[in-house]
Design an enzyme around this catalytic site. Structure first.
Site, PDB file in Angstrom:
ATOM      1  N   HIS A  93       0.816  -1.227   0.000  1.00  0.00           N
ATOM      2  CA  HIS A  93       0.000   0.000   0.000  1.00  0.00           C
ATOM      3  C   HIS A  93       0.840   1.262   0.000  1.00  0.00           C
ATOM      4  CE1 HIS A  93      -3.400  -2.480   0.032  1.00  0.00           C
ATOM      5  NE2 HIS A  93      -4.254  -1.520   0.314  1.00  0.00           N
ATOM      6  N   ASP A 156      -5.791   4.925  10.078  1.00  0.00           N
ATOM      7  CA  ASP A 156      -7.206   5.057   9.698  1.00  0.00           C
ATOM      8  C   ASP A 156      -7.701   3.822   8.962  1.00  0.00           C
ATOM      9  OD1 ASP A 156      -7.138   7.552  10.727  1.00  0.00           O
ATOM     10  OD2 ASP A 156      -6.885   8.560   8.805  1.00  0.00           O
ATOM     11  N   GLU A 269      -9.036  13.734  15.100  1.00  0.00           N
ATOM     12  CA  GLU A 269      -8.479  13.993  13.770  1.00  0.00           C
ATOM     13  C   GLU A 269      -9.176  15.229  13.198  1.00  0.00           C
ATOM     14  OE1 GLU A 269      -7.993  10.961  10.862  1.00  0.00           O
ATOM     15  OE2 GLU A 269      -6.971   9.570  12.237  1.00  0.00           O
TER      16      GLU A 269
HETATM   17  P1  FAD Z   1       4.289  -1.903   2.001  1.00  0.00           P
HETATM   18  O1  FAD Z   1       3.818  -0.803   1.138  1.00  0.00           O
HETATM   19  O2  FAD Z   1       4.203  -3.259   1.455  1.00  0.00           O
HETATM   20  O3  FAD Z   1       5.793  -1.599   2.474  1.00  0.00           O
HETATM   21  C1  FAD Z   1       6.178  -0.326   2.926  1.00  0.00           C
HETATM   22  C2  FAD Z   1       7.674  -0.301   3.268  1.00  0.00           C
HETATM   23  O4  FAD Z   1       7.918  -1.099   4.397  1.00  0.00           O
HETATM   24  C3  FAD Z   1       8.557  -0.866   2.159  1.00  0.00           C
HETATM   25  O5  FAD Z   1       9.785  -0.195   2.171  1.00  0.00           O
HETATM   26  C4  FAD Z   1       8.742  -2.299   2.572  1.00  0.00           C
HETATM   27  O6  FAD Z   1       9.927  -2.855   2.057  1.00  0.00           O
HETATM   28  C5  FAD Z   1       8.778  -2.174   4.088  1.00  0.00           C
HETATM   29  N1  FAD Z   1       8.249  -3.346   4.772  1.00  0.00           N
HETATM   30  C6  FAD Z   1       7.088  -3.990   4.569  1.00  0.00           C
HETATM   31  N2  FAD Z   1       6.961  -5.001   5.429  1.00  0.00           N
HETATM   32  C7  FAD Z   1       8.051  -4.987   6.205  1.00  0.00           C
HETATM   33  C8  FAD Z   1       8.509  -5.780   7.274  1.00  0.00           C
HETATM   34  N3  FAD Z   1       7.810  -6.819   7.730  1.00  0.00           N
HETATM   35  N4  FAD Z   1       9.703  -5.482   7.828  1.00  0.00           N
HETATM   36  C9  FAD Z   1      10.443  -4.434   7.393  1.00  0.00           C
HETATM   37  N5  FAD Z   1      10.062  -3.668   6.366  1.00  0.00           N
HETATM   38  C10 FAD Z   1       8.881  -3.932   5.788  1.00  0.00           C
HETATM   39  N6  FAD Z   1      -0.376   5.411   7.252  1.00  0.00           N
HETATM   40  C11 FAD Z   1      -0.557   5.915   8.478  1.00  0.00           C
HETATM   41  O7  FAD Z   1       0.393   6.084   9.232  1.00  0.00           O
HETATM   42  N7  FAD Z   1      -1.808   6.250   8.912  1.00  0.00           N
HETATM   43  C12 FAD Z   1      -2.918   6.048   8.156  1.00  0.00           C
HETATM   44  O8  FAD Z   1      -4.024   6.351   8.587  1.00  0.00           O
HETATM   45  C13 FAD Z   1      -2.752   5.485   6.869  1.00  0.00           C
HETATM   46  N8  FAD Z   1      -3.818   5.233   6.086  1.00  0.00           N
HETATM   47  C14 FAD Z   1      -3.624   4.677   4.860  1.00  0.00           C
HETATM   48  C15 FAD Z   1      -4.743   4.402   4.075  1.00  0.00           C
HETATM   49  C16 FAD Z   1      -4.587   3.819   2.846  1.00  0.00           C
HETATM   50  C17 FAD Z   1      -5.814   3.511   2.023  1.00  0.00           C
HETATM   51  C18 FAD Z   1      -3.290   3.541   2.354  1.00  0.00           C
HETATM   52  C19 FAD Z   1      -3.108   2.956   0.992  1.00  0.00           C
HETATM   53  C20 FAD Z   1      -2.168   3.835   3.117  1.00  0.00           C
HETATM   54  C21 FAD Z   1      -2.330   4.402   4.377  1.00  0.00           C
HETATM   55  N9  FAD Z   1      -1.232   4.682   5.194  1.00  0.00           N
HETATM   56  C22 FAD Z   1      -1.434   5.197   6.443  1.00  0.00           C
HETATM   57  C23 FAD Z   1       0.155   4.472   4.728  1.00  0.00           C
HETATM   58  C24 FAD Z   1       0.669   3.121   5.136  1.00  0.00           C
HETATM   59  O9  FAD Z   1       0.916   3.082   6.526  1.00  0.00           O
HETATM   60  C25 FAD Z   1       2.005   2.834   4.465  1.00  0.00           C
HETATM   61  O10 FAD Z   1       1.902   2.969   3.079  1.00  0.00           O
HETATM   62  C26 FAD Z   1       2.473   1.429   4.802  1.00  0.00           C
HETATM   63  O11 FAD Z   1       3.786   1.267   4.383  1.00  0.00           O
HETATM   64  C27 FAD Z   1       1.614   0.435   4.095  1.00  0.00           C
HETATM   65  O12 FAD Z   1       1.776  -0.830   4.683  1.00  0.00           O
HETATM   66  P2  FAD Z   1       2.009  -2.085   3.763  1.00  0.00           P
HETATM   67  O13 FAD Z   1       1.870  -3.240   4.647  1.00  0.00           O
HETATM   68  O14 FAD Z   1       1.166  -2.058   2.554  1.00  0.00           O
HETATM   69  O15 FAD Z   1       3.557  -1.825   3.405  1.00  0.00           O
END
Ligand code: FAD
Length: 517
Positions: A93, A156, A269
């Site tokens: 994400h 969120d 918020e």
């Molecule tokens: P990914 O996008 O898969 O990875 C993100 C980064 O972390 C990459 O660099 C990856 O290599 C690394 N990573 C992933 N897993 C691990 C692991 N296990 N160990 C070490 N590194 C790792 N953020 C907020 O803070 N608050 C919010 O309210 C919020 N709302 C969101 C709503 C939506 C609809 C979306 C799309 C994003 C939102 N985000 C929010 C952002 C979100 O927290 C970050 O984009 C987060 O990185 C997404 O998590 P993911 O599991 O998809 O990670």
């Protein structure tokens, strides 16, 4: 070894091979990986895109690890090669390719989601051990349904993995009280860029613990996190109140987040919206229930092009009487200076409240905007400069909206731990600003480009004006920009990289360090 694997994967491009160790000519055994390995089109389908939808890269292969040993196996294989990189992918994400690895190995952490789920109790409180690849929404559901407990600090949207948010910070409406999610974990299991499997905490391997929290995936891959829990409330009163003046909005928001624990709401918020009937950017985005109406005649004549909404929530138990809840709410909002007649309230179960964005996801999936690009911009802006930011960005550049929410609410620096890798603006109070742009399915490529350009314009304006800000979920292309981002924390970040990932193997999609070709 990699010399053998690489051509093998690359030659299988068209077939989208999906294989297990036994049937893949010993490749998985050679890598010491028990889990599935996918390459070609199947790998690109999983890891070639992300939620941002603006980057498209081909990984060499996707590995579905069974556990930390598989992850360590992949990292060690990369260490033996002279160019291979490894990216943990949570739920993908990210917006700007941060979880991608061009020509590298992507670890699909979702395959490890079920590896840990154990609730424990210490004199200091309850905790749950969960997998780095677990989705927060599943952590919530299991903790509440099986134990009546819940983590304290949330994002969120909960379709994100534990490892993904902990690599950034994890910010939401509870962070003013408990800090971001990185302030609510006490122990991690990590696979470092040296291929070591290490348990770390504030007292054990503490440098690694704090490096990894907010570490943008640069120092290690989180396979287990110990998350603090509290008793889950049954119900939530969810409230929105409207302001015409930014300084009144910020004064009230800052007052609410500065109160002692029991004397404030449980969630604070805020967002900016357009003063008009635009269904995506304007008045209709405020009411919480289809029966609620936004009555613009309540607005004073003097109101401007944009308005502000404080979003609040109060937890309560089924056993609390309605009148007791009313009283607590009245006592708190009685002191605030919102527009009378523009308040909206609903009562809903706690879990439904935390899953509220899932409904928005379902709608966006139906209208197609979940799949279109998301040129989002997230920043932390100091209290000192948030007024100027409002005047230039909200009231001018974004006055017609961004096709989605424009969040703005205050956070307290003292709830964050300076030892983590996150960088923040100066001062105790700073604001998170999120321009969450959604692109209609009929939009042309040029409109996405315009949005990206506007994001850049905002960042450049901040730099030019000396605004005290940091990008959240940062994305930069040059070393100079990263150095500016980290400021006086840059040398610490580099030292940590040298210690835990000296070959620059991990999370290449962040584009901070480059593994030499
Ligand atoms: P990914 O996008 O898969 O990875 C993100 C980064 O972390 C990459 O660099 C990856 O290599 C690394 N990573 C992933 N897993 C691990 C692991 N296990 N160990 C070490 N590194 C790792 N953020 C907020 O803070 N608050 C919010 O309210 C919020 N709302 C969101 C709503 C939506 C609809 C979306 C799309 C994003 C939102 N985000 C929010 C952002 C979100 O927290 C970050 O984009 C987060 O990185 C997404 O998590 P993911 O599991 O998809 O990670």
């Amino acid at each position: 070894m990699i010399a053998y694997i690489e051509p093998y994967f690359l030659d299988n491009d068209a077939d989208a091979a999906s294989v297990t160790g036994q049937s893949f000519d010993g490749v998985s055994e050679s890598l010491h990986i028990q889990g599935e390995i996918l390459c070609g089109g199947a790998a690109a389908d999983i890891a070639g895109k992300d939620f941002g939808g603006m980057n498209c890269v081909k990984p060499l292969a996707v590995v579905r690890p069974v556990g930390p040993e598989d992850i360590a196996g992949a990292v060690r294989a990369a260490l033996r090669s002279d160019k291979l990189t490894v990216a943990a992918r949570g739920n993908g994400h990210s917006i700007n390719g941060q979880a991608m690895a061009e020509g590298g190995l992507v670890l699909d952490m979702r395959s490890t989601a079920e590896n840990h789920f154990e609730v424990g109790f210490l004199p200091s409180g309850a905790f749950v051990d969960v997998s780095g690849g677990a989705l927060w929404e599943n952590v919530l559901k299991r903790c509440v349904s099986e134990y009546g407990l819940a983590p304290r600090s949330w994002t969120d949207y909960l379709g994100l993995t534990v490892g993904g948010t902990l690599s950034n910070a994890g910010v939401g409406g509870q962070a003013f009280r408990y800090g971001p999610q990185t302030s609510n974990v006490t122990e991690l299991d990590v696979v470092t860029g040296n291929g070591d499997v290490v348990t770390c905490s504030e007292v054990e391997n503490s440098e690694l613990f704090f490096s990894v929290l907010g570490g943008l995936g640069q120092f290690g891959i989180i396979t287990r996190a110990r998350v603090l829990l509290q008793p889950a409330p049954d119900m939530v009163r969810w409230i929105r109140i409207v302001y015409t003046e930014f300084d009144e909005f910020t004064r009230d928001a800052e007052w609410l987040v500065s109160q002692k624990d029991e004397s404030s709401f449980d969630y604070v918020e805020g967002f900016v919206f357009v003063n008009g009937d635009d269904p995506v950017n304007g008045w209709p985005t405020v009411p919480l229930h289809p029966d609620h109406d936004f009555d613009p005649t309540q607005l004073p004549q003097s109101s401007g092009s944009v308005l502000y909404c404080l979003e609040l929530a109060l937890h309560y138990r089924d056993s609390d009487s309605n009148s007791a809840v009313d009283k607590r709410v009245e006592r708190l909002i009685g002191r605030l200076r919102f527009v009378e007649g523009l308040t909206f309230e609903v009562d809903l179960p706690y879990v439904d409240f935390l899953l509220r964005v899932k409904r928005a996801e379902e709608i966006a999936k139906v209208n197609g905007t979940w799949e279109t690009p998301h040129p989002w911009l997230n920043l932390f802006v100091s209290k000192r400069d948030i007024g100027e930011f409002d005047r230039t960005v909200f009231k001018e550049l974004a006055k017609n909206g961004v096709g989605g929410p424009m969040l703005v609410y205050p956070l307290l620096r003292s709830r964050w731990d300076d030892r983590t890798s996150v960088v923040l603006p100066e001062g105790e109070i700073f604001y998170i600003v999120a321009l969450l742009r959604f692109v209609p399915t009929c939009a042309k490529t040029s409109s996405v480009e315009k949005m990206v350009a506007q994001n850049q314009e905002i960042v450049q304006w901040c730099v030019r004006k000396g605004i005290d800000f940091k990008l959240y979920l940062p994305h930069y292309k040059s070393r100079e920009e990263w150095i500016r981002h980290f400021g006086n924390r840059w040398s610490r970040f580099v030292d940590r990289k040298t210690m835990y990932d000296p070959m620059f193997i991990l999370s290449p999609g962040q584009k901070i360090f480059n593994r030499a070709p």
